[in-house]
Design an enzyme around this catalytic site. Structure first.
Site, PDB file in Angstrom:
ATOM      1  N   LYS A  79       0.853  -1.194   0.000  1.00  0.00           N
ATOM      2  CA  LYS A  79       0.000   0.000   0.000  1.00  0.00           C
ATOM      3  C   LYS A  79       0.889   1.244   0.000  1.00  0.00           C
ATOM      4  O   LYS A  79       1.909   1.279   0.681  1.00  0.00           O
ATOM      5  CB  LYS A  79      -0.897  -0.026   1.242  1.00  0.00           C
ATOM      6  CG  LYS A  79      -1.977   1.039   1.275  1.00  0.00           C
ATOM      7  CD  LYS A  79      -2.860   0.907   2.519  1.00  0.00           C
ATOM      8  CE  LYS A  79      -3.980   1.955   2.518  1.00  0.00           C
ATOM      9  NZ  LYS A  79      -4.851   1.848   3.697  1.00  0.00           N
ATOM     10  N   SER A 187      -9.993   2.185   2.719  1.00  0.00           N
ATOM     11  CA  SER A 187      -9.034   2.844   1.868  1.00  0.00           C
ATOM     12  C   SER A 187      -8.062   1.905   1.158  1.00  0.00           C
ATOM     13  O   SER A 187      -7.440   2.297   0.174  1.00  0.00           O
ATOM     14  CB  SER A 187      -8.232   3.852   2.686  1.00  0.00           C
ATOM     15  OG  SER A 187      -7.386   3.184   3.608  1.00  0.00           O
ATOM     16  N   SER A 211     -10.507   0.126   6.978  1.00  0.00           N
ATOM     17  CA  SER A 211      -9.826   0.180   5.684  1.00  0.00           C
ATOM     18  C   SER A 211      -9.142  -1.105   5.241  1.00  0.00           C
ATOM     19  O   SER A 211      -8.683  -1.176   4.096  1.00  0.00           O
ATOM     20  CB  SER A 211      -8.783   1.301   5.687  1.00  0.00           C
ATOM     21  OG  SER A 211      -9.399   2.544   5.555  1.00  0.00           O
TER      22      SER A 211
END
Lengths: 521, 95
Positions: A79, A187, A211
């Site tokens: 990420k 997210s 998330s």
């Protein structure tokens, strides 16, 4: 070659150790898959192919000598929130334009030390603020899952079909994929989409309000947010420091256990890192859950929740009961206050953490007539709408005269939310079962959500309580809805009892099976 | 509690974010929607409740007050938009 991308981490690990495949082969297979799929899915913002090949070669050299760590040669996606030395790290924000840190986050350093291979940086909501991955500066991520329509055709007797197919009457069903693009959740949308579409063997993610778990549920993958303090936050771009935790998204429960074991550590560089040894999570998988007490909180039955979610929850209860668990009804009375308290605590901490983006030390700078004008123009151009909204809320609730009414009140309510869980655990509950999300994946550019920020926030209604209390939570796929989209269940555990989550999630996985999207990209 | 246009502009100034008149108007509506949503916290009785500080009781970690890092000024300014001899450059702040 492309079949190599369908191996789970545990399968690939066995084949790599047995020298049936090489790290270079599996890495090349993933790089090819990414090259083909990324224009459609937008899961990666940067592909680090040269680095991936170098790391794979180094892994092959170790494996050839019978050496190597627990993830030797396993290709992962990272990420964009994790600081990666010399490599694009922007939290998918324009304000961090061109930022390449001179350090490596502890979590990724742990993965590389165990031999993992980095494929690239994954798309996400800007600064991890969002539930749809639409707030990324790099554009939305597309969910590899699409809705499908099931058509039932009545077949006439002795019909000669196109394929020379002869029917003796009856019905035939066909699934047609809808073209509408869906969000992968957020997210960690890039992480979830990449894992689900076989563009990495597993991915790192972070979870401040849901998330990891909400995108996992939207993509039929497994995601665990460990207890606050289990993974070091050092080197991860900060959003809300008292809530942020890193964790993996993986294709099955065992892979999630393997990844978390490597990511978690005790880190002197993070004072909130908890000084407890990291257990072998994989060893918990397969242990019977007979006699385990599973709590079902009545407050998670919310108004307007689709019948399918309720049915899924009941299915989960039945599976655990069949496996010998004892099901008990529990009450977590402050559940409904978790989301409003979150929308004070998280923006308040974010407004403070994001004060550092001032156009002086890194990232974007927009010139101004004086230094304040430069700050204001830089931040206006660098932050997206959702991030600005949260900085504004945070600045307001922390401003003179409002601190007690908002932030202090929210932190007190947070303690009550935590107490609710403690009471359940003290009464003997080992694990709590809830739905992971109140719906399946929704469409990109959903008008209702765009019109009302609070509607988007409601996505986290079942996951945010866990962040507020600092507890571990895992989302595990449990079935498909009528339109063929994955739905997930969530298990919540005692602090630092991730083992029980893996053990119980595996029982659900055994009953529900695993889910793969039909390839259209 | 709700905010008006003037308050939004003041908060934007505090947050060092330039906002246009149109931005400020749109934000007023959005912020009020969020503030309206969080208002329900006021109905919770928190008398005698301490604010939450940690998940499990833990003592704050301390380390010896010694230098463990440093001598990397070039690394620290490496990502800055404007530098000179390992200093960050900013617009003039004193006349």
């Amino acid at each position: 070659m492309s079949d190599l991308t369908h191996l789970t981490i545990s399968q690939a690990r066995a084949k790599l150790r047995a020298r049936e495949i090489t790290a270079t082969e599996i890495t090349e297979a993933y790089l090819q898959a990414i090259e083909r799929a990324n224009p459609a899915l937008n899961a990666y913002v940067v592909i680090t192919d040269d680095k991936a090949r170098d790391m794979a070669r180094a892994s092959d050299a170790k494996l050839a000598k019978g050496e190597g760590g627990s993830l030797e040669g396993i290709p992962l996606g990272i990420k964009d929130l994790f600081g990666t030395e010399g490599i694009h790290t922007q939290a998918c924000s324009h304000v961090l334009d061109g930022f390449k840190p001179h350090y490596e986050s502890t979590v990724t350093a742990n993965l590389w030390a165990d031999g993992a291979v980095m494929l690239g940086k994954l798309n996400m909501d800007e600064f991890a603020m969002g539930s749809s991955n639409e707030s990324s500066y790099y554009g939305p991520v597309v969910n590899p899952w699409r809705r499908s329509r099931v058509d039932t055709m009545v077949m006439p007797t002795t019909h000669q079909g196109d394929g020379g197919f002869v029917s003796a009457g009856g019905t035939r069903t066909a699934r047609t994929l809808d073209n509408a693009q869906l969000v992968p959740g957020g997210s960690s949308g890039g992480s979830a989409s990449a894992v689900s579409a076989f563009l990495c063997a597993g991915a790192t993610a972070t979870d401040t309000g849901g998330s990891i778990r909400q995108p996992a549920a939207f993509t039929g993958t497994v995601g665990i947010k460990p207890t606050y303090g289990r993974c070091s936050r050092w080197g991860i771009v900060a959003f809300a420091s008292s809530l942020d935790q890193a964790g993996p998204i993986a294709r099955d429960v065992r892979d999630a256990a393997i990844l978390l074991k490597s990511m978690a550590s005790v880190d002197p560089k993070d004072t909130t890192s908890v000084d407890r040894p990291v257990p072998d999570y994989e060893a918990a998988i397969g242990k019977p859950i007979k006699g385990m007490k599973v709590g079902i909180p009545k407050e998670y039955r919310v108004d307007g929740m689709p019948d399918e979610i309720e049915a899924l929850w009941q299915k989960g209860i039945a599976w655990l009961k069949d496996a010998g668990a004892e099901i008990v009804d529990i009450s977590l009375p402050h559940t409904r206050y978790a989301l409003p308290a979150y929308y004070i605590v998280a923006p308040a901490e974010a407004s403070s953490n994001l004060a550092r983006y001032d156009g002086v030390r890194y990232g974007l700078r927009v010139p101004g007539k004086d230094i304040v004008d430069m700050y204001e123009k830089t931040r206006a151009a660098g932050f997206g709408r959702e991030v600005k909204r949260r900085i504004m809320i945070g600045t307001y609730v922390l401003s003179a005269g409002y601190y007690d009414a908002y932030y202090l009140q929210a932190q007190k309510v947070r303690n009550l939310i935590k107490r609710d869980f403690e009471n359940a655990f003290t009464a003997g509950v080992d694990v709590i079962l809830t739905p992971a999300t109140p719906s399946a994946a929704f469409g990109i550019a959903d008008e209702d959500m765009a019109a009302d920020p609070v509607k988007m926030y409601l996505n986290d209604i079942f996951t945010v309580t866990v962040n507020m209390a600092g507890l571990p939570g895992i989302a595990v796929p449990a079935g498909l809805d009528a339109k063929g989209l994955p739905l997930g269940l969530q298990l919540i555990g005692r602090p630092f009892d991730e083992e029980t989550l893996f053990q119980t999630a595996h029982v659900i996985e055994q009953a529900a099976g695993t889910f793969q999207p039909e390839k259209w990209w | 509690m709700s905010v008006d246009l003037q308050t939004v502009k003041r908060v934007a100034r505090l947050a060092r974010i330039a906002v246009s008149e149109a931005d400020a108007e749109r934000m007023t509506g959005e912020l009020n929607a969020i503030l309206g949503f969080v208002e329900q916290l006021n109905e919770v009785d928190v008398s005698g409740v301490e604010p939450m500080t940690s998940v499990t009781p833990m003592e704050m970690k301390k380390r010896p007050d010694v230098v463990t890092d440093g001598s990397k000024a070039a690394d620290i300014v490496a990502n800055a938009p404007a530098t000179e001899e390992n200093f960050f450059l900013v617009p003039k702040v004193v006349e």
